[in-house]
Design an enzyme around this catalytic site. Structure first.
Site, PDB file in Angstrom:
ATOM      1  N   SER A 307       9.030  -6.010 -21.709  1.00 14.45           N
ATOM      2  CA  SER A 307       9.970  -5.411 -21.016  1.00 14.45           C
ATOM      3  C   SER A 307      10.262  -5.749 -19.669  1.00 14.45           C
ATOM      4  O   SER A 307      10.268  -7.045 -19.267  1.00 14.45           O
ATOM      5  CB  SER A 307      10.060  -3.772 -21.069  1.00 14.45           C
ATOM      6  OG  SER A 307      11.289  -3.162 -20.922  1.00 14.45           O
ATOM      7  N   LYS A 332      10.325  -7.554 -25.868  1.00 13.72           N
ATOM      8  CA  LYS A 332      11.141  -6.781 -25.883  1.00 13.72           C
ATOM      9  C   LYS A 332      12.506  -6.973 -24.967  1.00 13.72           C
ATOM     10  O   LYS A 332      12.166  -6.963 -23.463  1.00 13.72           O
ATOM     11  CB  LYS A 332      10.571  -5.423 -25.494  1.00 13.72           C
ATOM     12  CG  LYS A 332      11.503  -4.214 -25.344  1.00 13.72           C
ATOM     13  CD  LYS A 332      10.961  -2.999 -24.986  1.00 13.72           C
ATOM     14  CE  LYS A 332      12.020  -1.784 -24.841  1.00 13.72           C
ATOM     15  NZ  LYS A 332      12.471  -1.796 -23.545  1.00 13.72           N
ATOM     16  N   GLN A 336      17.160   0.249 -22.499  1.00 16.13           N
ATOM     17  CA  GLN A 336      17.447   1.645 -23.007  1.00 16.13           C
ATOM     18  C   GLN A 336      18.190   2.596 -21.897  1.00 16.13           C
ATOM     19  O   GLN A 336      17.623   2.272 -20.837  1.00 16.13           O
ATOM     20  CB  GLN A 336      16.308   2.300 -23.491  1.00 16.13           C
ATOM     21  CG  GLN A 336      15.955   1.916 -24.860  1.00 16.13           C
ATOM     22  CD  GLN A 336      15.243   0.353 -25.016  1.00 16.13           C
ATOM     23  OE1 GLN A 336      14.473   0.249 -24.013  1.00 16.13           O
ATOM     24  NE2 GLN A 336      15.711  -0.504 -25.697  1.00 16.13           N
TER      25      GLN A 336
END
Lengths: 482, 482
Positions: A307, A332, A336
């Site tokens: 991420s 990733k 979110q």
């Protein structure tokens, strides 16, 4: 400590990043016309949807063979919708999970400030943090916590024990300790306090007459960019000639934090990251920095760098033309958002994709380092578990394979590393047992397995065995001398 | 054929039993006061439940990073509720799944009437059923189906191919066939018809001068009891002196069918089965039969005998004091009811427990045979899959272990059966290759692996290798002679 995490890579890849800006929808408003316009355009089958869902729910509640828990059913329904998305990062968090998640990305928690681990099934202090309540109370490394407030820790998971030790600032927890140098158990009261969560560590390494700055970023929490900037300033003021940024084991965190860090080191007004919404709309976050830093920078990654760590690594390579040493990252590529559902629970939902500085989608792919370096094989082994029958010559299984890799890493040649317990393996086990005051049997029993594990953990923690970091430092020194 | 299924035990344990009586709730009535009284007592949090669920659903539909499929979301929500029950037998079936499920327990289907399997990745005819459209059209065992109505079968699963071959009675399907004895492909038109689903097979075995009746029950479908009664009558009229009832591989089916069968053979007005509702209310289904049959009865079970098969096995042991030979059964002690949701989809929900004749709950436990008999080890092996590198001496893995068990079962001694490819294993492989016209290399390549598999399948189909059935017949003969 950082390197010690590598051995637990599979356990680490959980709870990946989130985006800081919270939506605040009022869940009671969902059926009002306020947001109705947008919603009507989503699907004409809304009423049918709800009718069928309600029919199924009532049939289950009335007719299932056992009693039905209302809340579990609701949580199941929401989990089921999220699962239908096929996205492992979109999850429902109940009140407790939501507050743990928020805390994990905060700047501090309330507790005693000691790093703990499970050793031989016992909750064991690895090290008390500096100036923490644990240190002030006199807790020492290797203290085994036998009771918490008079309750045995037997049967508790590490996470459960940690939850019992933590608590509100100002309250006291009584820890009953077994200590090797003490003949009986001692009970120590510890007054809990606010413990800062350290997400940035830095040091100045002098090697080959060069001053190399090392900054480790453990996660991208709420104040990580601030701490990064302070570390950078200090290293620069001490005359750092090259910088290594280590994001190994870093699962990600807040997007704005990696943007702020990018602004400090990504040159030429290049994009730090791009985002892409469901409708395909793209946004680029440009660095305000004109000139590159007057020193070389090298990143370090591993397969658990995820991420926000991947955003930073990709920006270093693509926008900064810097080297990154290590392994391909986790992969990733979505951001979110956490959305409160009104009762303390939250949805964590993937709301947009991010693309690298140059516009690549790395989801499921990861960021490749410019210089691939793997750690020694024994860094990646799991502890050897011995069941009822210890392992001996002519047996074969995965556990023996792990043990062989460990033996080899520790300098005892087991002949082969495929899990077949050969005569050479017996010899290697005997040699290991002899040097570690164990019964010299040539058989891998529980004692031998746990000593093997301890020795491997020690080796993993030695910086001289950290091939990735050492290579990154070498590369920086080469670039200083160019 | 029955024994051939044993090799695929893991694949067989799906789609277990159901109960025939359908509830017919009108799904539009769920929010009317008609059933309101009962529902209000279920939970006071109903409104909150729906509000929170709707909030979550709308957030997902509006904000998720990708497009959201409305129906998948609904199905996910229902699946999620069922998953929260923690009961693998409570499932949601969409229209297609529901109609396949109903068909699987019906008395017939519409198609061509040929048993097919995957062999070397090709859809292959095992055998056309007697007097079926497949037989009339001239299809032969080992015919490989290359195209269905001009479309290649490459890439199709067996299930997908079967779905394309099936179709309405009276329509024609064109199958393009590769046949060993033919130099080129032939395309054969087959007119589909109604194919009866055979769930009961019977034969009279004459052994040691005794006449033993054998009835195999493959599942408990809508007309299974009727066929069982006809088989029993025929065997009795032929002077059967003992009866073996084989429910191996039988996944269950309709509860009323096993009750009807029980009424024919369970003596002394004993319970055939008991049921227990959510509130703990018990019902006993008694056999109307007074006297035992004038001949001994022995059951045969394996670990894939589930649900209705277990009811019958337990009743044989507990109420009839008969022997059951084989393995402990699957252990499924609940009864499901299928409930239409109005749009063709159905809930299959566990609605009550069943208890054995004597009142035992066998869920998760199974019914123990009175005489445990395992098949030879090679019955339980999976086919050996060979990747890029064939297996040779000094290698070790699970595939080699399977191959060693197979070799041993076929009479070639591999020295060991733990997956280590020893010198003796090489010798066994060479001997096997020599007798099967393969290249004599001592290495397990794809050819050797598939020949091994074919030979094992042949052996599994030989009745003389079926230890469980043979033992059951011996036991019956002993009891006749007592």
């Amino acid at each position: 400590m950082k390197k010690g995490q590598i051995i637990m890579i599979l356990a680490v890849v959980v709870g990946l990043g989130a985006y800081a800006v919270y939506l605040q929808p009022d869940p009671t408003s969902v059926s009002t016309p306020d947001i109705g316009e947008q919603i009507e355009s989503i699907a004409s089958g809304d009423e049918e949807f709800l009718e069928k869902f309600e029919a199924a729910r009532l049939i289950i509640e009335e007719h299932y063979v056992d009693d039905v828990d209302h809340n579990e059913l609701l949580q199941g329904a929401i989990d089921g919708m999220l699962e239908a998305l096929g996205d492992p990062y979109s999850v429902y968090m109940d009140q407790e999970e939501a507050s743990q998640f928020t805390e994990s990305l905060g700047s501090h928690f309330e507790g005693i400030g000691a790093e703990v681990m499970m050793s031989d099934g016992k909750v064991t202090i690895v090290t008390p943090m500096r100036e923490s309540p644990a240190e002030r109370a006199g807790l020492l490394p290797n203290d085994q916590i036998i009771e918490i407030d008079g309750e045995t820790t037997e049967g508790l998971s590490l996470q459960e024990a940690v939850m019992q030790i933590r608590g509100e600032k100002g309250t006291t927890v009584h820890l009953t300790i077994e200590r090797e140098t003490a003949s009986e158990l001692v009970t120590i009261p510890v007054v809990r306090d606010e413990i800062p969560i350290e997400t940035v560590r830095h040091e100045l390494i002098e090697q080959d007459e060069q001053k190399i700055g090392l900054i480790e970023i453990l996660s991208f929490s709420i104040d990580t960019a601030e701490h990064f900037e302070a570390a950078l300033d200090e290293l620069e003021s001490k005359g750092m000639e090259g910088l290594v940024i280590d994001v190994r084991g870093n699962p990600g965190g807040y997007l704005d934090q990696v943007e702020e860090i990018g602004k400090l080191i990504i040159p030429n007004q290049q994009p730090i990251v791009q985002t892409e919404s469901r409708s395909g709309e793209k946004m680029r976050f440009l660095s305000p920095l004109n000139d590159p830093k007057p020193y070389p920078i090298v990143g370090v990654t591993d397969r658990a760098s995820a991420s926000a760590s991947e955003i930073l690594s990709a920006a270093l390579i693509e926008a900064g033309e810097y080297d990154v040493v290590g392994e391909t990252t986790f992969g990733k590529g979505t951001v979110q958002q956490t959305i409160p559902l009104g009762d303390g629970s939250q949805l964590k939902l993937s709301v947009f994709k991010w693309l690298t500085s140059a516009g690549h989608d790395i989801n499921g792919v990861g960021v490749e380092p410019t210089i691939e370096v793997m750690q020694p094989d024994y860094f990646y082994t799991a502890p050897v578990s011995v069941g009822e029958d210890p392992y001996e010559e002519d047996m074969l299984n995965e556990q023996i394979r792990s043990a062989q890799i460990m033996l080899n890493g520790l300098g005892y040649n087991p002949g082969r590393e495929d899990g077949y317990f050969s005569t050479e393996t017996t010899e290697a086990v005997r040699a290991f047992q002899e040097e570690h005051d164990l019964d010299i049997t040539g058989i891998i029993d529980e004692d031998t397995a746990s000593t093997l594990h301890e020795r491997v953990v020690e080796e993993v923690r030695e910086r001289e065995n950290d091939r990735q970091l050492n290579r990154a430092i070498e590369v920086v020194i080469e670039q200083i001398n160019e």
